[in-house]
Design a protein around this motif. Structure first.
Motif, mmCIF file in Angstrom:
data_model
loop_
_atom_site.group_PDB
_atom_site.id
_atom_site.type_symbol
_atom_site.label_atom_id
_atom_site.label_comp_id
_atom_site.label_asym_id
_atom_site.label_seq_id
_atom_site.Cartn_x
_atom_site.Cartn_y
_atom_site.Cartn_z
ATOM 1 N N MET A 1 0.564 -1.078 0.107
ATOM 2 C CA MET A 1 0.032 0.031 -0.110
ATOM 3 C C MET A 1 0.943 1.112 -0.197
ATOM 4 N N PRO A 2 0.420 2.299 -0.711
ATOM 5 C CA PRO A 2 1.224 3.637 -0.797
ATOM 6 C C PRO A 2 1.234 4.320 0.487
ATOM 7 N N LEU A 3 2.156 5.027 0.689
ATOM 8 C CA LEU A 3 2.127 5.915 2.056
ATOM 9 C C LEU A 3 1.681 7.421 1.517
ATOM 10 N N VAL A 4 0.954 8.038 2.203
ATOM 11 C CA VAL A 4 0.567 9.247 2.146
ATOM 12 C C VAL A 4 1.081 10.187 3.299
ATOM 13 N N THR A 5 1.697 11.378 2.909
ATOM 14 C CA THR A 5 2.245 12.009 3.992
ATOM 15 C C THR A 5 1.140 13.218 4.518
ATOM 16 N N PHE A 6 0.905 13.479 5.510
ATOM 17 C CA PHE A 6 0.012 14.564 6.079
ATOM 18 C C PHE A 6 0.761 15.517 6.839
ATOM 19 N N LYS A 7 0.464 16.855 6.724
ATOM 20 C CA LYS A 7 1.135 17.820 7.583
ATOM 21 C C LYS A 7 0.194 18.626 8.203
ATOM 22 N N THR A 8 0.267 19.001 9.522
ATOM 23 C CA THR A 8 -0.510 19.847 10.231
ATOM 24 C C THR A 8 -0.310 21.206 9.828
ATOM 25 N N PRO A 9 -1.164 22.192 10.247
ATOM 26 C CA PRO A 9 -0.545 23.761 10.320
ATOM 27 C C PRO A 9 0.535 23.910 11.147
ATOM 28 N N GLU A 10 1.315 24.864 11.069
ATOM 29 C CA GLU A 10 2.323 25.284 11.951
ATOM 30 C C GLU A 10 2.062 26.039 13.182
ATOM 31 N N ARG A 11 2.403 25.753 14.392
ATOM 32 C CA ARG A 11 2.191 26.574 15.228
ATOM 33 C C ARG A 11 3.794 27.233 15.951
ATOM 34 N N ILE A 12 3.665 28.514 15.785
ATOM 35 C CA ILE A 12 5.030 29.132 15.955
ATOM 36 C C ILE A 12 5.080 29.705 17.450
ATOM 37 N N CYS A 13 5.817 29.206 18.360
ATOM 38 C CA CYS A 13 5.786 29.565 19.780
ATOM 39 C C CYS A 13 6.992 30.240 20.131
ATOM 40 N N TRP A 14 6.617 31.490 21.057
ATOM 41 C CA TRP A 14 7.523 32.022 21.754
ATOM 42 C C TRP A 14 7.468 32.160 23.125
ATOM 43 N N ASN A 15 8.281 31.921 23.793
ATOM 44 C CA ASN A 15 8.152 31.801 25.669
ATOM 45 C C ASN A 15 8.705 33.121 26.103
ATOM 46 N N ASP A 16 7.732 33.748 26.866
ATOM 47 C CA ASP A 16 8.143 34.795 27.454
ATOM 48 C C ASP A 16 8.782 34.669 28.960
ATOM 49 N N GLN A 17 10.030 34.865 29.423
ATOM 50 C CA GLN A 17 10.587 34.277 30.294
ATOM 51 C C GLN A 17 9.912 35.171 31.620
ATOM 52 N N VAL A 18 9.543 36.191 31.433
ATOM 53 C CA VAL A 18 9.190 37.168 32.649
ATOM 54 C C VAL A 18 7.847 36.580 33.066
ATOM 55 N N SER A 19 6.816 36.390 32.249
ATOM 56 C CA SER A 19 5.493 36.107 32.696
ATOM 57 C C SER A 19 5.330 34.701 32.778
ATOM 58 N N GLY A 20 6.120 33.785 31.968
ATOM 59 C CA GLY A 20 5.936 32.187 32.050
ATOM 60 C C GLY A 20 5.069 31.838 31.137
ATOM 61 N N SER A 21 4.617 32.832 30.120
ATOM 62 C CA SER A 21 3.449 32.455 29.183
ATOM 63 C C SER A 21 4.310 32.272 27.738
ATOM 64 N N THR A 22 3.400 31.650 26.935
ATOM 65 C CA THR A 22 3.921 31.032 25.840
ATOM 66 C C THR A 22 2.938 31.772 24.639
ATOM 67 N N PHE A 23 3.385 32.564 23.957
ATOM 68 C CA PHE A 23 2.497 33.222 22.905
ATOM 69 C C PHE A 23 2.749 32.358 21.491
ATOM 70 N N PHE A 24 1.686 32.354 20.813
ATOM 71 C CA PHE A 24 1.816 31.535 19.528
ATOM 72 C C PHE A 24 1.034 32.059 18.221
ATOM 73 N N VAL A 25 1.254 31.825 17.394
ATOM 74 C CA VAL A 25 0.311 32.174 15.926
ATOM 75 C C VAL A 25 0.481 30.774 15.229
ATOM 76 N N VAL A 26 -0.759 30.508 14.635
ATOM 77 C CA VAL A 26 -0.866 29.594 13.517
ATOM 78 C C VAL A 26 -0.472 29.679 12.206
ATOM 79 N N ALA A 27 0.322 29.035 11.416
ATOM 80 C CA ALA A 27 0.673 29.326 10.085
ATOM 81 C C ALA A 27 0.317 28.262 9.374
#
Length: 139
Positions: A1-27
């Motif tokens: 059987m053939p293989l089909v590759t699937f990719k999810t949208p990208e989540r780009i994360c940036w961690n704020d060291q001061v607040s401890g929060s992670t901010f992200f956008v979806v691409a």
């Protein structure tokens, strides 16, 4: 059987060291690397929306749209495009890629369903534009 590759949208994360929060956008899949190579690429072609999401910690959790106060504290601005560019530049890309074995009948059914969905989406978009035009004639 053939293989089909699937990719999810990208989540780009940036961690704020001061607040401890992670901010992200979806691409869209594979667009962050293209944007990093050419930052003049319009953000509309890269990210799904101007929503900047966040959650507490670096793992996962309940995410929400970041408040203006959180954005100002972390990025020193509330301008969405500037924040998105910062996250795209310095953030970590998280994307899932997986392969599934499919038989040729499943592949044919998938392609047929995908084509039908594309046609239906196009028809719905055209109908919506027509309704908008019709309603705008009254106002």
């Amino acid at each position: 059987m053939p293989l089909v590759t699937f990719k999810t949208p990208e989540r780009i994360c940036w961690n704020d060291q001061v607040s401890g929060s992670t901010f992200f956008v979806v691409a869209n899949s594979d667009t962050t690397s293209k944007w990093r190579a050419n930052p003049k690429l319009p953000l509309e072609e890269v990210v799904y929306s101007e929503d900047i999401l966040c959650f507490n910690g670096t793992g996962a959790g309940i995410c929400r749209v970041a408040s203006q106060e959180q954005l100002q504290a972390a990025f020193k601005t509330t301008e969405p495009s500037a924040i998105i560019k910062s996250i795209l530049s310095a953030g970590t890309v998280v994307m899932k890629e997986f392969e599934l074995e499919v038989d040729s009948q499943s592949t044919t059914a998938y392609n047929a369903a995908s084509s039908a969905a594309t046609v239906a989406t196009s028809a719905a978009t055209n109908a919506l534009e027509g309704v908008k035009g019709y309603l705008s004639s009254f106002w």
